[in-house]
Design an enzyme around this catalytic site. Sequence first.
Site, mmCIF file in Angstrom:
data_model
loop_
_atom_site.group_PDB
_atom_site.id
_atom_site.type_symbol
_atom_site.label_atom_id
_atom_site.label_comp_id
_atom_site.label_asym_id
_atom_site.label_seq_id
_atom_site.Cartn_x
_atom_site.Cartn_y
_atom_site.Cartn_z
ATOM 1 N N LYS A 1 -4.817 4.777 -7.166
ATOM 2 C CA LYS A 1 -5.379 4.817 -5.592
ATOM 3 C C LYS A 1 -5.922 6.328 -5.665
ATOM 4 C CE LYS A 1 -5.496 3.701 -1.206
ATOM 5 N NZ LYS A 1 -4.348 4.734 -0.410
ATOM 6 N N HIS B 1 0.596 -1.245 0.101
ATOM 7 C CA HIS B 1 0.050 0.091 -0.007
ATOM 8 C C HIS B 1 0.880 1.409 0.049
ATOM 9 C CE1 HIS B 1 -2.618 3.150 1.686
ATOM 10 N NE2 HIS B 1 -3.708 2.511 1.090
ATOM 11 N N ASP B 2 0.607 2.011 -0.956
ATOM 12 C CA ASP B 2 1.196 3.441 -1.149
ATOM 13 C C ASP B 2 2.850 3.706 -0.992
ATOM 14 O OD1 ASP B 2 -1.419 4.064 -1.893
ATOM 15 O OD2 ASP B 2 -1.708 5.335 -0.041
#
Length: 295
Positions: A123, A36-37
Amino acid sequence: MAIQSLASYAMPSADSFRINKVGWSLAPERAALLIHDMQDYFVGFYGAESPLVDQLVSNIRKLRAFFKAHGAPVIYTAQPIEQSDQDRGLLNDMWGPGLNAHPDLHKIVAPLAPEADDIVLTKWRYSAFKRSTLAEMMKDMGRDQLAICGVYGHIGCLTTALDAFMQDIKPFVIADAIGDFSREDHLMTLNYVAGRCGMAIGVEDVLAAGKGHAALLTREDIKKQLLSALEVEEAEFDADENLIDYGLDSVQVMMLVTEWRRRGVDVGFEELAKNPTLNGWWEIIDRRLSADVAA
């Protein structure tokens, strides 16, 4: 408005957060890994030399290797560098322009750069499920578990875990593979997940989940591998026919042996050569699996 510089802190250990309310078991054949990110922009707030980031990246690399070894999908999220005011919505009020102001920092950090077979999702909001095909993708892949790592714990990682839970996808937040604004935020995330929407587990728990999964290698798995290697139609395949006559060579056999050993089944070239048929090989492997279970 923008994120301030973030201090390094000691990564929480398994005994520093609450006991999980549920007892789900992570199963590699049912799970996907979500990184994630982990973009230069977000990781950069920890500074150039952060022990926390070093440990975080190292642990995520272990997770990625584990999931790939088990044939499980690896999925990344990454915010785009061109986001209109409509795209960002209230994120502008809370965090300012974000990556729009730093387009040169949009890449995933180099040690975790996505590989050709990885999936990268755009995202848009805290949750990786928002405005993405993640839920549909997991359903199509037959995956109902999501292992979550990356940054930041109490924002995107937690929101994604909540979203997964509400779509009947079991979330596993990897306690020592997420980074947060502070140790307090990190522990809040783990405690919330453990008590409300999933499981908080460590990297070593994930790696241990791969042990004992040797039984996942089935006769049908082996048959599919052989049909693929031999380029033979299933209707033309005889499970008692000599595989050498079908054209199977020693290099292909060793590749299969390597794959099976990675999945926990220790067989040798010589014993397979004694009875080179699907049924002959399955008899050997099934015996090995039964012995492992008994042990």
